[in-house]
Design a protein around this motif. Structure first.
Motif, short mmCIF file in Angstrom:
data_model
loop_
_atom_site.label_atom_id
_atom_site.label_comp_id
_atom_site.label_asym_id
_atom_site.label_seq_id
_atom_site.Cartn_x
_atom_site.Cartn_y
_atom_site.Cartn_z
N GLY A 256 35.53 30.34 45.83
CA GLY A 256 35.30 31.39 44.97
C GLY A 256 34.21 30.94 43.99
N ARG A 257 33.85 31.84 43.05
CA ARG A 257 32.65 31.60 42.09
C ARG A 257 33.55 30.56 41.26
NH1 ARG A 257 30.90 37.51 40.22
NH2 ARG A 257 32.87 37.87 41.23
N SER A 261 38.68 28.86 42.82
CA SER A 261 39.71 29.55 44.00
C SER A 261 39.02 29.46 45.48
CB SER A 261 39.42 31.07 43.34
OG SER A 261 38.11 31.51 43.47
N ILE A 263 38.78 32.00 48.88
CA ILE A 263 38.74 33.30 49.37
C ILE A 263 39.08 33.36 50.89
CG2 ILE A 263 37.22 35.59 50.02
CD1 ILE A 263 35.79 34.52 47.36
N SER A 275 41.48 42.56 55.48
CA SER A 275 41.15 42.67 53.92
C SER A 275 41.05 40.95 53.69
CB SER A 275 42.54 42.86 53.31
OG SER A 275 42.97 44.04 53.97
N TRP A 276 40.22 40.99 52.51
CA TRP A 276 39.95 39.78 51.95
C TRP A 276 40.85 39.36 50.65
CZ3 TRP A 276 33.79 38.68 52.23
CH2 TRP A 276 33.63 38.62 53.56
N TYR A 277 40.98 38.26 50.34
CA TYR A 277 41.98 37.92 49.22
C TYR A 277 41.31 36.63 48.56
CZ TYR A 277 45.34 41.35 51.33
OH TYR A 277 45.95 42.13 51.69
N GLU A 278 41.51 36.54 47.29
CA GLU A 278 41.11 35.49 46.61
C GLU A 278 42.46 34.92 45.72
OE1 GLU A 278 37.72 34.00 43.36
OE2 GLU A 278 37.99 36.31 43.66
N ALA A 288 44.75 38.08 45.21
CA ALA A 288 44.46 39.43 44.91
C ALA A 288 43.36 39.77 45.81
CB ALA A 288 43.80 39.35 43.33
N GLU A 289 43.56 41.22 46.34
CA GLU A 289 42.44 41.68 47.01
C GLU A 289 40.91 41.62 46.54
OE1 GLU A 289 41.86 45.05 50.45
OE2 GLU A 289 43.52 45.17 49.25
N VAL A 290 40.06 41.28 47.15
CA VAL A 290 38.58 41.39 46.81
C VAL A 290 37.79 42.13 47.97
CG1 VAL A 290 38.58 39.33 45.43
CG2 VAL A 290 38.06 39.25 47.95
N PHE A 291 36.74 42.94 47.48
CA PHE A 291 35.74 43.69 48.29
C PHE A 291 36.43 44.71 48.87
CE2 PHE A 291 33.89 39.46 48.26
CZ PHE A 291 32.60 39.83 47.36
#
Length: 651
Positions: A256-257, A261, A263, A275-278, A288-291
């Motif tokens: 992650g940025r 983190s 992803i 689903s994608w999560y970070e 937490a779900e992202v995008f």
């Protein structure tokens, strides 16, 4: 506004400069070699400073990797020959790393007889250094099994690869033998080419993946159970996420940025949704779900840190989205400057001051530009097919139509140069994958047929990736069914518009497209005058058995989810319906294909022979699934065009 206008003016100057080399070739119809041979420029990358460019292509009749400065002065070159280069990049200003592959035979006791081995090589621009990664390690297989990026550690470049460790042969200190096929993670000092293990291989029945942090240590490890689908994500030895997916497990996406983190993605067994999560690497909060509202087709990561810096949405719009506003603004300016063409950002420096751009489309058979954003300057640096002039590029457009069940579809229509879009003979050219897509760009196969007088239609049938994830999943269980009628519905739409003559159509395709070609004249009737299948699937049951030969239950369940119930495989297999073939069939297959087994075409040929149906079979010796060799790729194209011209003359 001033920047945009200035950059547009710079691009206009470049376009005028391009006229000389292209229009000098104008005249008669280009030979098929202009389309079927490997491109004059295959790929190129920038050095970290942007002051040097490495280009893979054919120069003076020789296939080479050439390094030049911004004035295009040759700084060094390496003969590549027929090597199947899969990628290359600058490690430093003076050192290149090249990834290639070769088809190798496996001995008895393996689940398959051939395997595509990947290797990495190091070349110094001054020619003093040529090394193979793991080349000097007797206890490692001389190949790479996954590439995990390059990091700068204390000023020295290091790369990270999966490696297969050998075991000592009993009774010998110097001889080693194969142990198992589960890679460990190795760090390679790219200056000395020394290698050391930094993470072990997984236990039997597990699949393991890693993310390497900016400091060169393992930031995250993901283990998937190949049978139950249970998965565990750890960071620095602590479990930060876990779960189960019987049809897909979980997979790592990126760091992650900020580097704190991870992803990852998962597949919901009940809904088939991805689903994608970070999740923080310290486990301080739950994933937490992202995008959630985006269908992401591609991600962009920082080459030095591995962190996510942007993405491209799934669909026909190829515009990248970067998190850093200045970078995103510059990317948009570049795309506006090349408006009207299919443009992509090939490579860029970390500050985004220098960007390599590739374009193709109407009037452009493939061009490369080196864009200097600080100077508002774009220099042409290479052409993929200089023998195909602007006038020889068939007009490309997108045609929208509706499937029989009401689903909205589209496809790419390429017209023969100089002919009106009326009552034309057609080549139906479905893409492979099947989870792929066709866009409004220069397609060498489509343009080759168009140059011979055919309209070419490339339908983005359900299951393609030109729309959202729901559209991809609409293709599940539809091999030989709605995915197939999506093609013929496109044919009917073009006929209704008066563009094509529905009685003069052949169907041609490779891989899944080859399956669709065979299905078009066996599972369907009275549509096509001929069919050409290149490395196509003829027997879905055979494909399923080969895909599942390692015994992994997660993979088997995932394949059944896409193909549908296995008891239906026979009814969607062209081989079992060979007696119904209502048009001549050309089968073409590479002997070294490790994706679609050569037996798929051989067994289809036997079935057609037994049924007394007209067919031809062309074997491409030494060729793989991707038609990587220029000589055999051209042989394929010549055979396919000749077969179509014989059974469906263009005039």
């Amino acid at each position: 506004m001033k920047i945009r206008v200035a950059l547009r003016q710079a691009m206009l100057a470049v376009t005028l400069a391009l006229g000389a080399p292209l229009m000098a070739q104008d005249g008669g119809v280009p030979p098929l070699s202009a389309y079927g041979e490997l491109t004059a420029i295959e790929d190129m990358v920038l050095s970290p400073s942007g002051e040097r460019i490495a280009m893979l292509g054919t120069f003076g009749g020789k296939r080479m990797l050439v390094v030049a400065d911004r004035q295009m002065k040759n700084l060094g070159n390496f003969t590549i020959g027929d090597s199947k280069v899969r990628g290359f990049d600058f490690v430093t200003e003076d050192l290149l790393m090249v990834h290639s592959s070769a088809t190798g035979r496996l001995g008895p006791g393996f689940t398959q007889d051939k395997f595509e081995f990947y290797q990495a090589f190091l070349f110094s621009i001054d020619g003093r250094k040529t090394d193979q990664v793991f080349g000097g390690k007797a206890d490692l297989v001389k190949a790479t099994f996954g590439y995990y990026g390059t990091r700068l550690i204390e000023g020295r470049p290091h790369a990270y690869f999966g490696a297969l460790e050998m075991k000592q042969r009993i009774g010998s200190r110097l001889e080693y033998e194969f142990d198992h096929g589960r890679p460990a993670l190795y760090e390679v000092d790219l200056v000395s080419n020394g290698a050391r293990r930094i993470a072990p291989s997984p236990p039997e029945g597990k699949d393991r993946d890693w993310l390497v942090g900016s400091d060169g240590t393992v930031l995250a490890t993901l283990d998937n159970d190949e049978n139950s689908g249970a998965w565990t994500l750890t960071s620095r030895g602590n479990v930060i996420a876990k779960g189960q997916s019987k049809t897909g497990g979980a997979w790592l996406i990126s760091i992650g940025r900020g580097g704190k983190s991870v992803i990852y993605g998962t597949l919901d067994d009940a809904t088939d949704s991805v689903s994608w999560y970070e999740v923080p690497t310290d486990g301080s909060s739950a994933p937490a779900e992202v995008f959630a509202d985006e269908d992401v087709a591609r991600i962009y990561t920082d080459g030095e840190t591995g962190e996510l810096i942007g993405y491209r949405k799934q669909g026909s719009d190829l515009a990248p989205v970067f998190f850093e506003e200045s970078r995103s603004t510059r990317a948009k300016k570049i795309r506006r400057a090349f408006a009207g063409l299919n443009s992509s950002l090939v490579d860029w420096t970390s500050d985004f001051d220098h960007v390599l751009v590739r374009t193709d489309g109407n009037g452009d058979s493939g061009s490369y530009f080196n864009v200097d954003l600080a100077a508002l300057k774009a220099d042409p640096v290479g052409w993929e097919r200089p023998a195909v002039a602007a006038a020889h590029v068939g007009q490309i457009s997108t045609v929208s139509y509706t499937a029989g069940d009401g689903l909205e579809l589209d496809g790419i229509l390429t017209l023969p140069p100089g002919r009106q879009a009326s009552d034309l003979p057609l080549v139906m050219l479905p893409h492979g994958g099947p989870h792929s897509q066709d866009t409004e760009g220069f397609d060498w196969w489509a343009q080759a047929f168009a140059s011979r007088g055919y309209a070419v239609f490339q339908p983005n049938f359900r299951g393609s990736t030109n729309r959202d994830e729901a559209f991809v999943q609409a293709g599940y269980g539809e091999w030989g069914r709605k995915m197939q009628t999506d093609l013929s519905d496109g044919l009917a739409a073009l006929a209704a518009k008066g563009v094509i003559d529905p009685k003069r159509v052949c169907i041609v395709g490779a891989s899944y497209g080859g399956y669709a070609a065979l299905a078009g004249v066996t599972l369907q009737q009275d549509l096509y005058r001929c069919a050409v299948s290149v490395a196509g699937v003829s027997d879905v049951s055979l494909m399923s058995r080969i895909e599942n030969r390692d015994g992994a239950k997660v993979r088997r369940r995932s394949l059944e989810r896409q193909l549908g119930p296995k008891e239906r495989y026979k009814e969607i297999s062209p081989r079992g319906h060979a007696a119904k073939a209502d048009a001549p069939i050309l089968l073409i297959h590479g002997r070294n294909d490790t994706v679609v087994d050569y037996d798929q075409s051989r067994k289809m040929a036997d079935a057609l022979k037994d049924a007394g149906k007209p067919y031809e079979f062309v074997e491409l010796k030494g060729e793989d699934h991707w038609l990587s060799l220029g000589e055999t790729r051209l042989a394929m194209l010549k055979a396919a065009v000749a077969f179509v011209e014989k059974h469906n003359p263009p005039n």
